[in-house]
Design an enzyme around this catalytic site. Structure first.
Site, PDB file in Angstrom:
ATOM      1  N   LEU A 278       0.867  -1.177   0.000  1.00 32.44           N
ATOM      2  CA  LEU A 278       0.000   0.000   0.000  1.00 32.44           C
ATOM      3  C   LEU A 278       0.906   1.230   0.000  1.00 32.44           C
ATOM      4  O   LEU A 278       2.011   1.198   0.549  1.00 32.44           O
ATOM      5  CB  LEU A 278      -0.901   0.033   1.248  1.00 32.44           C
ATOM      6  CG  LEU A 278      -1.963  -1.063   1.380  1.00 32.44           C
ATOM      7  CD1 LEU A 278      -2.679  -0.932   2.719  1.00 32.44           C
ATOM      8  CD2 LEU A 278      -2.966  -1.002   0.234  1.00 32.44           C
ATOM      9  N   ASP A 279       0.450   2.309  -0.607  1.00 33.21           N
ATOM     10  CA  ASP A 279       1.223   3.536  -0.592  1.00 33.21           C
ATOM     11  C   ASP A 279       1.366   4.052   0.840  1.00 33.21           C
ATOM     12  O   ASP A 279       0.584   3.687   1.727  1.00 33.21           O
ATOM     13  CB  ASP A 279       0.541   4.604  -1.451  1.00 33.21           C
ATOM     14  CG  ASP A 279       0.466   4.212  -2.912  1.00 33.21           C
ATOM     15  OD1 ASP A 279       1.302   3.381  -3.337  1.00 33.21           O
ATOM     16  OD2 ASP A 279      -0.412   4.730  -3.620  1.00 33.21           O
ATOM     17  N   LYS A 280       2.320   4.917   1.041  1.00 29.09           N
ATOM     18  CA  LYS A 280       2.628   5.440   2.377  1.00 29.09           C
ATOM     19  C   LYS A 280       1.389   5.940   3.103  1.00 29.09           C
ATOM     20  O   LYS A 280       1.169   5.610   4.277  1.00 29.09           O
ATOM     21  CB  LYS A 280       3.657   6.567   2.259  1.00 29.09           C
ATOM     22  CG  LYS A 280       3.964   7.270   3.573  1.00 29.09           C
ATOM     23  CD  LYS A 280       4.948   8.411   3.383  1.00 29.09           C
ATOM     24  CE  LYS A 280       5.196   9.149   4.700  1.00 29.09           C
ATOM     25  NZ  LYS A 280       6.136  10.286   4.517  1.00 29.09           N
TER      26      LYS A 280
END
Length: 322
Positions: A140-142
């Site tokens: 997942l993105d940050k």
């Protein structure tokens, strides 16, 4: 991919979209759970072959080649265990499912050498150091929140990676986008590195196949609440595809446009929209077959407080909802 003791066995076929790329670039795309450096080592050591033949990293791919890897799983010695809290949704001897918070980078990289999910996982379970990416199967993105499954054994990692590539793992998200979307649909548009900004992704003719399904959960004066399901898993896929539709995700400064404010927006709604400084995107549901029992399992994580409050405000204060 299969597993024999601590030996990594990988098999894949390079697609036509890889044509013209260097071997190390092409295999980094199909075996994205492994670092480019590790793949280059396997190529140089003859542990990665092309149609049964050892090639150099600069070999130019034609498309259709059979790639095979047989290599030892090694501990990631450069990664440091750090006591970072984890929200565990489920755990047994084979898998770990967590609810990732906003602000936590999944994997160490440029600009984020520590204080990542990998560092947290190594502190939580030291044995994960012997697995690719500390057992992480997808990312997942940050600033995207929600569910991630972690493999605790090499056999479980093998099973889950295969299942992900075979599109047997369901990943459902919720997001809030700018603009009014009339109905649900599917985005089938290839994604690759943005030719004008290498830190971003973009829909591009030479990109990798990417498919995103979405349906409308609620419509407001200038925003739409969506449920999104990934068919493929490209970097920033949902964010790029929504921007491609001209409906960027609320709070997404990388792929978004100007701030959308409904006419005569209530003060609470305007304040929340102005203050939402990350993509309003959450991995809500994860469905997979357990790597050992093969029983179908469904995991859910509620929306984080900031996103839930914003959506609640829309539903309670936006009179145009339908």
């Amino acid at each position: 991919m299969t597993q024999l003791d601590q030996t990594i066995i990988l098999h894949s076929t390079l697609q036509s979209e890889s044509r013209g790329k260097r071997l190390d670039q092409a295999v980094a795309e199909i075996f994205s759970d492994y670092s480019r450096t590790r793949l280059q080592e396997w190529i140089k050591n003859g542990q990665l072959t092309v149609n049964g033949v050892v090639q150099k990293t600069k070999y130019i791919v034609q498309g259709g080649e059979e790639i095979a890897v047989k290599a030892q799983a090694l501990a990631q010695e450069n990664w440091t265990a750090q006591p970072i809290p984890l929200t565990v949704v489920y755990e047994d001897e084979a898998i770990l499912v967590i609810n990732k918070p906003a602000g936590l980078v999944v994997h160490p990289g440029a600009g984020n050498f520590d204080h990542t999910l990998v560092n947290a996982l190594l502190h939580y379970s030291a044995g994960l150091a012997h697995l690719p990416r500390a057992g992480i199967v997808h990312r997942l993105d940050k600033d995207t929140t929600g569910l991630l499954v972690i493999a605790k054994t090499l056999a479980a990692h093998t099973h889950l990676v295969n299942a992900l590539q075979a599109r047997e793992i369901t990943r459902e998200y919720e997001c809030l986008v700018n603009g009014i979307m009339i109905s649900g649909g599917t985005v089938d548009a290839p994604i690759g590195r943005n030719p004008h900004d290498r830190l971003k992704q973009a829909v591009t003719p030479n990109g990798r196949h990417a498919v995103t399904h979405y349906r409308v959960l609620g419509r407001f004066d200038r925003h739409t609440h969506l449920q999104v399901q990934l068919e493929t898993g490209r970097t920033h896929q949902i964010r790029v595809h929504m921007a491609h539709l001209h409906h960027p995700i609320v709070g997404d400064t990388n792929y978004g446009y100007r701030l959308f404010l409904p006419p005569q927006a209530p003060p609470e709604l305007e304040q929340q929209l102005r203050g939402f400084k990350r993509p309003a995107l959450h991995a809500r549901r994860l469905i997979l077959a357990h790597p050992v029992s093969k029983i179908a399992m469904t995991f859910e994580a509620p929306l984080p407080d900031d996103m839930q409050q914003l959506i609640d405000t829309f539903y309670t204060q936006d009179t145009s909802k339908c």
